[in-house]
Write an enzyme that holds these catalytic residues in place. Structure first.
Site, PDB file in Angstrom:
ATOM      1  CG  LEU A  16     -27.128 -91.021  17.415  1.00  0.00           C
ATOM      2  CD1 LEU A  16     -27.278 -90.633  18.885  1.00  0.00           C
ATOM      3  CD2 LEU A  16     -25.701 -91.411  16.968  1.00  0.00           C
ATOM      4  CG  ASP A  41      -9.491 -78.836  22.876  1.00  0.00           C
ATOM      5  OD1 ASP A  41      -8.967 -78.368  21.613  1.00  0.00           O
ATOM      6  OD2 ASP A  41      -9.301 -78.299  23.961  1.00  0.00           O
ATOM      7  CG  HIS A  76      -8.293 -80.319  12.293  1.00  0.00           C
ATOM      8  ND1 HIS A  76      -8.574 -80.485  13.741  1.00  0.00           N
ATOM      9  CD2 HIS A  76      -7.664 -79.591  12.043  1.00  0.00           C
ATOM     10  CE1 HIS A  76      -8.225 -79.144  14.110  1.00  0.00           C
ATOM     11  NE2 HIS A  76      -7.824 -78.556  13.118  1.00  0.00           N
TER      12      HIS A  76
HETATM   13  C1  FPP Z   1     -10.262 -78.746  18.425  1.00  0.00           C
HETATM   14  O1  FPP Z   1      -8.903 -79.192  18.303  1.00  0.00           O
HETATM   15  C2  FPP Z   1     -10.739 -79.380  17.297  1.00  0.00           C
HETATM   16  C3  FPP Z   1     -11.579 -78.508  16.205  1.00  0.00           C
HETATM   17  C4  FPP Z   1     -11.362 -77.284  16.207  1.00  0.00           C
HETATM   18  C5  FPP Z   1     -12.052 -79.150  15.163  1.00  0.00           C
HETATM   19  C6  FPP Z   1     -12.864 -80.646  15.275  1.00  0.00           C
HETATM   20  C7  FPP Z   1     -13.155 -81.291  14.138  1.00  0.00           C
HETATM   21  C8  FPP Z   1     -13.052 -82.461  13.810  1.00  0.00           C
HETATM   22  C9  FPP Z   1     -12.872 -83.521  14.875  1.00  0.00           C
HETATM   23  C10 FPP Z   1     -12.957 -83.150  12.397  1.00  0.00           C
HETATM   24  C11 FPP Z   1     -14.067 -82.968  11.528  1.00  0.00           C
HETATM   25  C12 FPP Z   1     -15.460 -83.026  12.247  1.00  0.00           C
HETATM   26  C13 FPP Z   1     -16.575 -83.936  11.658  1.00  0.00           C
HETATM   27  C14 FPP Z   1     -17.744 -83.966  12.330  1.00  0.00           C
HETATM   28  C15 FPP Z   1     -16.342 -84.899  10.518  1.00  0.00           C
HETATM   29  P1  FPP Z   1      -7.640 -78.202  18.176  1.00  0.00           P
HETATM   30  O2  FPP Z   1      -7.293 -78.153  17.044  1.00  0.00           O
HETATM   31  O3  FPP Z   1      -7.945 -76.722  18.970  1.00  0.00           O
HETATM   32  O4  FPP Z   1      -6.580 -78.876  19.243  1.00  0.00           O
HETATM   33  P2  FPP Z   1      -5.498 -78.240  20.031  1.00  0.00           P
HETATM   34  O5  FPP Z   1      -6.146 -77.341  21.177  1.00  0.00           O
HETATM   35  O6  FPP Z   1      -4.455 -79.262  20.482  1.00  0.00           O
HETATM   36  O7  FPP Z   1      -4.651 -77.322  19.218  1.00  0.00           O
END
Ligand code: FPP
Length: 249
Positions: free
Chosen positions: A138, A27, A44
């Site tokens: 893994l 997050d 992201h």
């Molecule tokens: C939450 O941060 C994150 C996500 C919803 C997406 C997670 C995706 C990645 C880390 C990249 C791609 C993944 C892989 C496996 C290659 P948020 O956007 O909710 O953050 P915020 O709460 O600060 O808005």
């Protein structure tokens, strides 16, 4: 590669008491991008780099299972361009990383509901990940279009079908029967759940499987989470006394 800081943190770990399964709610990508006055997708992208670091350290420590929450069933409510950006980022990551993951003996699986996902997308993912399925190192599970309640709902539906067909009797239902009908059926339950960016919520993440997990919350935003933070979470875990509802005596 380990820096001196990571090596000295790693030396503090008890290799005999490492978790069998670490699951992470990644997050804070959006906030990380906002702090830099950049679009959310920039966060992201930086998050995908953090994924690489964490997969590497999990492999170096010989952890058996690592699960990452990449797209939840609730994430469909985000702006369309963010959703399509996350889909593209996943495909890009798979295209770029699967050969390397293969070399590292990683088994990569995407786990979630196929509902709402286009057959071409599912086929793409299948084709990109299948070359890792005979590996023995893994197990890296990426939760995509995943929701804990959706998963349990699907399991209940399957059990109902089995009862209807006579394959299962109602008094045979127990927690093992339910676990075996979840998307995660062949995995141990997570011992440790990590959540970045300081939120104190489970957000529909592995709600059945995390029943006894230790929870480590760090204020660090996901793009800044790297090997050192991961080892610190393991050290926190090793400092906990797990009681599973007993007294621990
Ligand atoms: C939450 O941060 C994150 C996500 C919803 C997406 C997670 C995706 C990645 C880390 C990249 C791609 C993944 C892989 C496996 C290659 P948020 O956007 O909710 O953050 P915020 O709460 O600060 O808005």
């Amino acid at each position: 590669m380990m820096t001196d800081e990571i090596r000295s943190l790693t030396e503090q770990l008890d290799p005999g008491r490492l978790p069998a399964h670490v699951a992470i709610i990644m997050d804070g990508n959006g906030r990380w991008a906002r702090q830099r006055h950049r679009p959310r997708l920039y966060g992201h992208r930086a998050g995908a780099k953090a994924v690489r670091q964490v997969v590497e350290i999990a492999g170096e420590l010989h952890l058996p299972h690592l699960t990452l929450y990449a797209f939840s069933t609730e994430n469909w409510s985000r702006p369309r361009d963010e959703i399509s950006g996350l889909f593209s980022l996943l495909i890009e990551y798979l295209k770029k990383e699967t050969d390397e993951l293969n070399r590292k003996n990683v088994v990569l699986r995407l786990i979630g509901s196929p509902a709402q996902l286009k057959p071409e997308f599912l086929k793409r993912i299948h084709d990109l990940t299948r070359k890792t399925w005979n590996n023995t190192g893994l197990h890296l599970n990426v939760l995509f279009n995943y929701g804990g309640r959706q998963e349990i709902t699907d399991a209940v539906r399957q059990i109902a079908e089995e009862i209807k067909s006579g394959a299962l009797a109602p008094d045979e239902i127990n927690s093992g029967i339910i676990s075996q009908r979840l998307y995660t059926k062949d995995m141990p339950d997570p011992d440790l759940v990590i959540r970045t960016s300081g939120e104190l919520r489970l957000s529909n993440f592995l709600v059945w499987q995390a029943a006894y997990a230790e929870i480590h919350v760090t204020p660090v935003l996901w793009p800044d989470f790297g090997k050192a933070e991961f080892v610190k979470a393991l050290l926190d875990y090793q400092g906990r006394q797990r009681r599973f509802g007993g007294t621990g005596e």
